[in-house]
Design an enzyme around this catalytic site. Structure first.
Site, mmCIF file in Angstrom:
data_model
loop_
_atom_site.group_PDB
_atom_site.id
_atom_site.type_symbol
_atom_site.label_atom_id
_atom_site.label_comp_id
_atom_site.label_asym_id
_atom_site.label_seq_id
_atom_site.Cartn_x
_atom_site.Cartn_y
_atom_site.Cartn_z
ATOM 1 N N GLN B 88 0.824 -1.212 0.000
ATOM 2 C CA GLN B 88 0.000 0.000 0.000
ATOM 3 C C GLN B 88 0.859 1.265 0.000
ATOM 4 O O GLN B 88 0.343 2.374 -0.030
ATOM 5 C CB GLN B 88 -0.920 0.002 1.226
ATOM 6 C CG GLN B 88 -1.976 -1.094 1.169
ATOM 7 C CD GLN B 88 -2.798 -1.187 2.436
ATOM 8 O OE1 GLN B 88 -2.687 -0.375 3.355
ATOM 9 N NE2 GLN B 88 -3.642 -2.200 2.506
ATOM 10 N N HIS B 153 -1.196 0.239 5.636
ATOM 11 C CA HIS B 153 -1.723 1.234 6.584
ATOM 12 C C HIS B 153 -0.772 2.422 6.789
ATOM 13 O O HIS B 153 -0.387 2.733 7.916
ATOM 14 C CB HIS B 153 -2.058 0.581 7.939
ATOM 15 C CG HIS B 153 -3.158 -0.437 7.844
ATOM 16 N ND1 HIS B 153 -3.703 -1.056 8.944
ATOM 17 C CD2 HIS B 153 -3.824 -0.947 6.781
ATOM 18 C CE1 HIS B 153 -4.636 -1.901 8.565
ATOM 19 N NE2 HIS B 153 -4.722 -1.849 7.240
ATOM 20 N N GLU B 246 -15.141 4.264 9.157
ATOM 21 C CA GLU B 246 -15.752 5.343 9.938
ATOM 22 C C GLU B 246 -15.597 6.706 9.277
ATOM 23 O O GLU B 246 -14.590 6.963 8.615
ATOM 24 C CB GLU B 246 -15.078 5.446 11.318
ATOM 25 C CG GLU B 246 -15.218 4.219 12.175
ATOM 26 C CD GLU B 246 -14.488 4.363 13.514
ATOM 27 O OE1 GLU B 246 -13.740 5.344 13.693
ATOM 28 O OE2 GLU B 246 -14.679 3.481 14.375
ATOM 29 N N TYR B 256 -10.212 8.271 19.240
ATOM 30 C CA TYR B 256 -11.256 7.711 18.363
ATOM 31 C C TYR B 256 -11.370 6.186 18.480
ATOM 32 O O TYR B 256 -12.063 5.550 17.692
ATOM 33 C CB TYR B 256 -11.048 8.223 16.930
ATOM 34 C CG TYR B 256 -11.399 9.706 16.932
ATOM 35 C CD1 TYR B 256 -12.687 10.133 16.701
ATOM 36 C CD2 TYR B 256 -10.459 10.656 17.334
ATOM 37 C CE1 TYR B 256 -13.040 11.467 16.818
ATOM 38 C CE2 TYR B 256 -10.787 11.987 17.458
ATOM 39 C CZ TYR B 256 -12.089 12.387 17.203
ATOM 40 O OH TYR B 256 -12.446 13.717 17.342
ATOM 41 N N TYR B 267 -10.419 -9.861 10.193
ATOM 42 C CA TYR B 267 -10.674 -10.495 8.893
ATOM 43 C C TYR B 267 -11.030 -11.972 9.060
ATOM 44 O O TYR B 267 -11.711 -12.558 8.228
ATOM 45 C CB TYR B 267 -9.471 -10.320 7.973
ATOM 46 C CG TYR B 267 -9.308 -8.888 7.521
ATOM 47 C CD1 TYR B 267 -10.242 -8.305 6.671
ATOM 48 C CD2 TYR B 267 -8.250 -8.106 7.963
ATOM 49 C CE1 TYR B 267 -10.123 -6.987 6.266
ATOM 50 C CE2 TYR B 267 -8.125 -6.786 7.567
ATOM 51 C CZ TYR B 267 -9.063 -6.229 6.721
ATOM 52 O OH TYR B 267 -8.950 -4.922 6.340
#
Lengths: 139, 375
Positions: B88, B153, B246, B256, B267
């Site tokens: 990513q 991430h 979210e 949060y 998963y």
């Protein structure tokens, strides 16, 4: 009197608890629910009529390179080969051996353009490019 | 009469000839056209406007280009930052300094290789000479620590607020518990001055062992961020695990919740942690998505040209491949509209153009524009 005070105190505690709980109320479960009916319709994109085109560099440039390669290979700062220039393009064409023509190889092997190879979506364009090379890569 | 004639000409030519209509859709009595502006690039991670006629966009593979909206011509820029393009990671978001006309600064977030096999999220800036099509020297204004060998991430979008502070998110890099740990940058929203200095009113200045750049924490992988000039609110959107994406209203110093509270599951199907969804001292999302849509970008559309979009959250969805619309009003219970499904593309970034239209990029290397009207 003591009983009355206790009752008022309990009621106050209960009211505060409700207020605190309601502040922390979790967001509601959000399974997908559409707001309205949206009707999508894909537009058929007019493709080039390659059969009617004369096989020359100008037509290759205007119909193949310009539509599929220009973002990376047009302009002075572009990646090589500079496909907006006839002489520069010819450096990647081997008229004696199609199998080693880098221009054709990269397209026919599906490595160009990198994110959406031309071979997988517009075989007619690739065929036109090959035919142009086969007929001598005329200006 | 003469004026009317010229007005007519302007309207006829206001949409460039190179823009290729690929889809139209109808919502109620209103019709919209989706036009393809450019094609054939890598994953277009970030899109931003330099001026009315010029877009700058990043590709995950490390390239940065401009797109001339008058001609449709894309131009590859020179002197690009070195990025680690794997998994990513790669070149991520792009932002233009609010005073770009004076200082020419462009900001990017990217995956940076730190030591052998370890990488992290970084933010760099450089001055862009638009005429030359070239950047000067890249300077890191932030490098998240620690680095990890995982390749997922990273976050990360960048925005500026009205006072010129820069905000961006750093993902948890797959190390869930670190999102609650204030002495690392992972799973945090960061706030800095535009040159990387740390504002002294950041919430954890003076907190022992807490990193002073942190603005909020408990985030998983934030890939949507929007500063709403109309209200001054900072909205963030993040990927949940299996379910639990979210939208959050991000406020100074708040927690949060990830991974302590979440509406998602692992998963594998098991619960995350103790399976809690609420806890004292942890913020609830404005909205969560179950199942996940995999949100990659966030916009609050404040324009009027596209009635369907006005005062709505607009986000690109990767996994479920659409453009997602949710009204700000009663957002927790609001219905959703899902658009551009027919494109079958992972929608990566979404921006409101300076012309009031919506611009969308995709992992298939394309940029689209949505306008009102029909063919």
């Amino acid at each position: 009197m003591l009983y009355l005070r206790l009752t008022v105190l309990i009621a106050l505690v209960a009211a505060c608890s409700r207020a605190i709980i309601s502040e922390r109320e979790p967001a509601q479960s959000l399974e997908y629910r559409s707001c309205q009916v949206i009707k999508e319709e894909m537009i058929e994109v007019r493709t080039v009529d390659y059969e009617s085109l004369e096989k020359n560099f100008q037509n290759v440039k205007d119909n193949v390179f310009k539509n599929h390669c220009a973002s990376c290979h047009f302009g002075p700062d572009a990646y090589l080969p500079h496909l907006d220039d006839y002489a520069a393009t010819l450096e990647y064409v081997n008229l004696n051996s199609l199998s080693t023509s880098r221009l054709l190889l990269s397209v026919e092997k599906g490595t160009m353009p990198p994110s959406s190879p031309l071979m997988s979506r517009e075989k007619e364009a690739v065929a036109f490019l090959r035919a142009w090379v086969l007929e001598g890569a005329q200006r | 009469m003469k004026n009317l004639f010229f007005l007519g000409l302007t309207l006829v030519f206001s949409f460039a000839a190179y823009a290729q209509p690929v889809m139209q859709f109808k919502a109620g009595n209103d019709s919209y056209v989706v036009e393809k502006l450019t094609d054939g690039h890598g994953i277009i991670w970030g899109v931003e406007f330099i001026n009315n006629d010029l877009i700058i966009f990043t590709e995950k593979n490390g390239r940065i280009q401009t797109l001339d909206l008058k001609t449709g011509q894309a131009r590859l820029l020179k002197n690009l930052p070195q990025v680690y393009d794997a998994g990513q990671g790669g070149l991520l978001d792009v932002a233009v300094h609010p005073e770009f006309a004076q200082n020419n600064f462009v900001y990017v977030t990217y995956a940076k290789r730190l030591s052998a096999g370890k990488h992290t999220t970084a933010v760099a800036r450089a001055r862009l000479d638009v005429n030359e099509g070239s950047f000067d020297k890249w300077e890191d204004i932030f490098v998240a620590r620690p680095a990890f060998s995982t390749s997922h991430h990273y976050g990360s979008r960048i925005v500026f607020d009205k006072d010129g502070y820069v905000y961006f998110g750093v993902g948890d890099r797959g190390q869930q518990d670190l999102a609650q740990n204030l002495n690392v940058h992972n799973g945090k929203m960061i706030r800095l001055f535009d040159d990387g200095r740390i504002p002294q009113d950041n919430p954890f200045i003076g907190t022992p062992e807490a990193l002073p750049e942190i603005w909020s924490y408990g985030h998983r992988n934030p890939q949507g961020l929007f500063y709403d000039k109309k209200t001054g609110n900072l909205y963030e959107q993040e990927h949940g695990p299996k379910g639990g994406d979210e939208i959050n209203l991000v406020e100074k110093g708040k927690n949060y919740g990830w991974p302590v509270i979440t509406y998602g599951r692992e998963y594998s199907g098991g619960q995350v942690g103790r399976g809690e969804t609420t806890r004292s001292g942890m913020e609830q999302p404005l909205k969560y998505f179950v199942p996940s849509i995999a949100p990659s970008s966030l916009l609050v559309y404040r324009g009027t040209k596209l009635k369907l979009f006005t005062d709505k959250f607009v986000s690109g969805a990767l996994a479920l491949q659409h453009l997602n619309l949710v009204a700000l009003k009663d957002v927790a219970t609001a219905c959703e509209d899902r658009l551009l499904i027919g494109l079958n593309e992972r929608i990566r970034d979404v921006k409101q153009g300076l012309d009031g239209l919506v611009y969308v990029s995709s992992d298939d290397g394309r940029i689209y524009r949505i306008r009102a009207g029909s063919l």
